[in-house]
Motif scaffolding. Sequence first.
Motif, PDB file in Angstrom:
ATOM      1  N   LEU A   1       0.826  -1.196   0.000  1.00  0.00           N
ATOM      2  CA  LEU A   1       0.000   0.000   0.000  1.00  0.00           C
ATOM      3  C   LEU A   1       0.870   1.261   0.000  1.00  0.00           C
ATOM      4  O   LEU A   1       0.586   2.242  -0.690  1.00  0.00           O
ATOM      5  CB  LEU A   1      -0.928  -0.019   1.216  1.00  0.00           C
ATOM      6  N   ARG A   2       1.969   1.237   0.771  1.00  0.00           N
ATOM      7  CA  ARG A   2       2.866   2.392   0.809  1.00  0.00           C
ATOM      8  C   ARG A   2       3.545   2.602  -0.543  1.00  0.00           C
ATOM      9  O   ARG A   2       3.734   3.727  -1.007  1.00  0.00           O
ATOM     10  CB  ARG A   2       3.922   2.204   1.906  1.00  0.00           C
ATOM     11  N   ALA A   3       3.920   1.473  -1.189  1.00  0.00           N
ATOM     12  CA  ALA A   3       4.543   1.584  -2.517  1.00  0.00           C
ATOM     13  C   ALA A   3       3.571   2.187  -3.523  1.00  0.00           C
ATOM     14  O   ALA A   3       3.931   3.041  -4.333  1.00  0.00           O
ATOM     15  CB  ALA A   3       5.020   0.206  -2.978  1.00  0.00           C
ATOM     16  N   LEU A   4       2.306   1.742  -3.454  1.00  0.00           N
ATOM     17  CA  LEU A   4       1.289   2.303  -4.339  1.00  0.00           C
ATOM     18  C   LEU A   4       1.101   3.793  -4.082  1.00  0.00           C
ATOM     19  O   LEU A   4       1.007   4.605  -5.008  1.00  0.00           O
ATOM     20  CB  LEU A   4      -0.044   1.560  -4.140  1.00  0.00           C
ATOM     21  N   PHE A   5       1.051   4.146  -2.810  1.00  0.00           N
ATOM     22  CA  PHE A   5       0.851   5.544  -2.431  1.00  0.00           C
ATOM     23  C   PHE A   5       1.986   6.431  -2.964  1.00  0.00           C
ATOM     24  O   PHE A   5       1.752   7.507  -3.515  1.00  0.00           O
ATOM     25  CB  PHE A   5       0.759   5.667  -0.908  1.00  0.00           C
ATOM     26  N   GLU A   6       3.248   5.968  -2.810  1.00  0.00           N
ATOM     27  CA  GLU A   6       4.400   6.758  -3.240  1.00  0.00           C
ATOM     28  C   GLU A   6       4.370   7.007  -4.747  1.00  0.00           C
ATOM     29  O   GLU A   6       4.844   8.034  -5.235  1.00  0.00           O
ATOM     30  CB  GLU A   6       5.695   6.055  -2.839  1.00  0.00           C
ATOM     31  N   MET A   7       3.814   6.028  -5.524  1.00  0.00           N
ATOM     32  CA  MET A   7       3.751   6.219  -6.969  1.00  0.00           C
ATOM     33  C   MET A   7       2.582   7.117  -7.370  1.00  0.00           C
ATOM     34  O   MET A   7       2.706   7.977  -8.247  1.00  0.00           O
ATOM     35  CB  MET A   7       3.641   4.865  -7.663  1.00  0.00           C
ATOM     36  N   ALA A   8       1.451   6.929  -6.701  1.00  0.00           N
ATOM     37  CA  ALA A   8       0.256   7.667  -7.083  1.00  0.00           C
ATOM     38  C   ALA A   8       0.301   9.116  -6.639  1.00  0.00           C
ATOM     39  O   ALA A   8      -0.233   9.996  -7.309  1.00  0.00           O
ATOM     40  CB  ALA A   8      -0.984   6.983  -6.513  1.00  0.00           C
ATOM     41  N   VAL A   9       0.967   9.381  -5.509  1.00  0.00           N
ATOM     42  CA  VAL A   9       0.916  10.725  -4.939  1.00  0.00           C
ATOM     43  C   VAL A   9       1.585  11.765  -5.827  1.00  0.00           C
ATOM     44  O   VAL A   9       1.234  12.944  -5.799  1.00  0.00           O
ATOM     45  CB  VAL A   9       1.553  10.728  -3.521  1.00  0.00           C
ATOM     46  N   ASP A  10       2.572  11.314  -6.654  1.00  0.00           N
ATOM     47  CA  ASP A  10       3.279  12.260  -7.523  1.00  0.00           C
ATOM     48  C   ASP A  10       2.563  12.509  -8.845  1.00  0.00           C
ATOM     49  O   ASP A  10       2.989  13.362  -9.642  1.00  0.00           O
ATOM     50  CB  ASP A  10       4.691  11.747  -7.804  1.00  0.00           C
ATOM     51  N   LEU A  11       1.483  11.739  -9.129  1.00  0.00           N
ATOM     52  CA  LEU A  11       0.755  11.910 -10.390  1.00  0.00           C
ATOM     53  C   LEU A  11      -0.165  13.126 -10.332  1.00  0.00           C
ATOM     54  O   LEU A  11      -0.677  13.471  -9.254  1.00  0.00           O
ATOM     55  CB  LEU A  11      -0.076  10.664 -10.691  1.00  0.00           C
TER      56      LEU A  11
END
Length: 949
Positions: A28-38
């Motif tokens: 979930l943290r990995a997903l968050f780190e990728m999505a947050v910069d979009l």
Amino acid sequence: MAFFASMNNDNISDFDQAAKDGDTLGRLRALFEMAVDLPASERAAWIDANVSDIEERAALLNLLAADDGNGFLDTPVGDHAARLAPDEVTQVEGLIGQQIGAFRILRLLGQGGMAAVFLGERVGKDFQQFVALKLLRRGLYSDLEQRLFLRERQVLAGLSHPHIASMIDGGVTQAGIPYLVMEYIDGVPITQYASEQQLDVHARVRLFLTVCRAVETAHRNLIVHRDIKPSNILVDGNGTVKLLDFGIAKLIEEDAEAATVGVFTPGYAAPEQVLGGIITTATDVYGLGVLLHELLLGRKPEGNPARRPSSLIDYRQNGETPNDTKSAGAASPLILRKVLRGDLDNIVLKALAAEPDRRYASAGALAEDIERFLDHRPVRAHPPSRLYRARKFIVRHRGGVVTTVALVLAIFAALGLALWQTHIARQEAARANAMRDFMFSAFEEAQPSSPRAGPPKITEVVEQAMLKARDAAASNPRVYAELQTKLGAVLRTQGNLPAARNYLQHNYDQARIALGDNDSVTLDAGFELLNANILAGDYKSAQSLTDTLRSQITVRQTSERAKLLFNSAMLANKQHDLKRALAESQEALQLSRTLDDAGFLSDTLTMAATVQINVKDYVAAGKTTEELLLADTKNFGAQHLKVASAHSGLSRIYRLSGDLAQAEEHIKAALAIDEKVLSKDDWRRANHLNALMMVQRAQRNFQGALETASETLRIDKLAYGEDQPETANDLNNVGMFNVLLGKLPAAIDALHASLMAFEKKYGAEYPKTSITRASYGAALAASGDSVNGEAELRHAIKSQENEKEPDIELQIDLQGMLARLKLDKNDPKSALAIVDSIDALIAKQAKPDPGRNANTAVWRATALLQLEQFDQAQQSLATAETQLKLAVHPDPEMQIEVPLLQAIVATKLGDNIAAKNYAAAGQNLLAAMRNPPSRLGRLVQQSNATNQP
């Protein structure tokens, strides 16, 4: 969409690996780190393409909402102001000065997800009270938001704890905005406080325990804080901890719907908060675990499950402090790792468990384990173990256990002591026998086997003994290494440096092989070799050996470390690295005072004083040498060579301070001791003769100084050979005194030999080479060879200018010699240009010597006189006269030269009365001078000629 595809190809393996490991929170943290910069417009498409699990998608959206750029902290200040007050208030500043309840708003303190907080002051009382005034921001008027805010007021009103910020008042403004009046805490976040105060591990843990007890009070009142982080835990200037902000607290008996409200701070939130699970007291325990981790290591935990804190310490890094200065007290990595390993590791990991039921049940349970750790009792987070509990029992009851064990061991100790003493006695007997046998055999070898002119010299006996020791070293390497070191020292002190270095190098190499690098006998062998290399002028080898020895010495070898610092300071002094020499000599002296070694203390005091003299701190050098003289007289007696060296040091200090009578008295005392304890050829006598020569030079007894310098040269040639630095330095002294006595052919021969020796040893650009080159150039010019003389002088000046850190004093001296040469050649324009450059050098000095300014003023006046600019010459001479009066030790030649030049200038300006007075004053001083330079004699003739009627 091509952008998304490339991201999938590059990074989707992180998701797959997290799924394989069963790390739901990690994925979930990995997903968050990728999505947050979009960009917000592209997030939905990316989530649809990459997140299929409904629960996982909901949790991700929850995280993104918490971090959304449209949150309260990212909203412009003016927009918040519009929400906080009626429509006419459009700026936050519009609230400043308004009164709410009994308090006036002073300024904005901060803004959060539900409210803005202002600094307020009570109005209408005869005492001053500052408060934190919290107003609910407009736009949060839903039933849930209203209920949470009102609940906070009820909750805080019921809380009473010295480490929880108390509520003072509350109500609703005329605009219908709820507000709370809280205790104002003027402090910093707990992590910042710990870092600024450089608290050690135990101090940080005790601070953390206070937080746990405050949270425990909230838990007993059925309150969960839900946002434990450093910014909500302040520490004031008195070290008092205060827990703040129950604005997102919830009561345990609230309904299930409220239990899943997603209000949290990413990075400090428990897994169940991120995933939208049920909130319990274990949620706060997780936040406390994150806080403890950050307090101890300076960073939040990463991964799920979290790694042991001690495993994050890189104890192999160079230096004595961790990379992150926020970690516990900037402790040594090894120490920090050792303290964390075990109980603290287990406590932190238990608090950070992903499943709530595996954590501590409450903050109180966590606090109890923290207290157990501080009291050296078994912690509940540690797996059951009899050995662990026994170890804790011993630590906790150290006194009783030690007493009991001591009684049990006393019997064994008595027996062991007897056996040990027997073993030591046998070792010492074997060592003594080995030395006795060796010395007997060495002296037997010294007996003549063929006719010889006389008895063997001590150096011959020692060299034969060292060869004998080398052959027998295999039978007892420790004994024979000690012997080689001592015998090598004898060769060194007798002046046979080439043989001493050869034997000492072999001895050191063999000791490293037989005994190891950090054995005390090996290190002593290295120190003796280092001393011989320094005396031989082989500074490159000496520096290499210094670095090697530094790597061999352990932290606990205090005596060895002191000896290394002593030798390193000696080397730095020889290399003109005075900053390092001063620091290392003082550190060596400090360590030597802790050792029971009077001889070494004497040596370090001598070295410290030598360096203090070289940095021109004569007051400190005098105090150090007076201490040295008293200590050596007490420890060794009045007629000892060390006492003679102390007298020689005091002579040097008094001479530099201008007290020539005391300087002469002390050096004569040193030489009187030398006469009783040394042969006439001993190199140590040459050192003291050199000090006498410098006193004679200051007394202008040039003939006596030449004789003393010649005797010093004779001794040093015997001790060191023709091409050593001491010999070259003696040749320079002989040359310069011949120059002062007008014996130019002898001067040129000696100075040229000195120059060749320095060039061969150090190269053409070395500072000592430059000094000798300049003296040689001045002698050539004085003999009439002004072309070659000037060339040598300019070479010397250029060498100094190209130095990495040029010696300004030396540059001034060298350029002054060139200025004199130009004046003697009647080239005033060139002389003035040189004087200008000298003035520029003097201006760079922090505390210029007025005597230097007097010199340049005289040279300028002489050049102006040659140019027939008499008024300007008179002004320069007036400046010279003023500067001479300010000088601590005015140059006696300048004191004569100034009035003689003033007499000449006054005559040129028509003031014959002043000219006669000046001439008389200068000639009276000249008559009292011993060995005046010929230059002054020529000025007398010139002044007399100008005064003729």
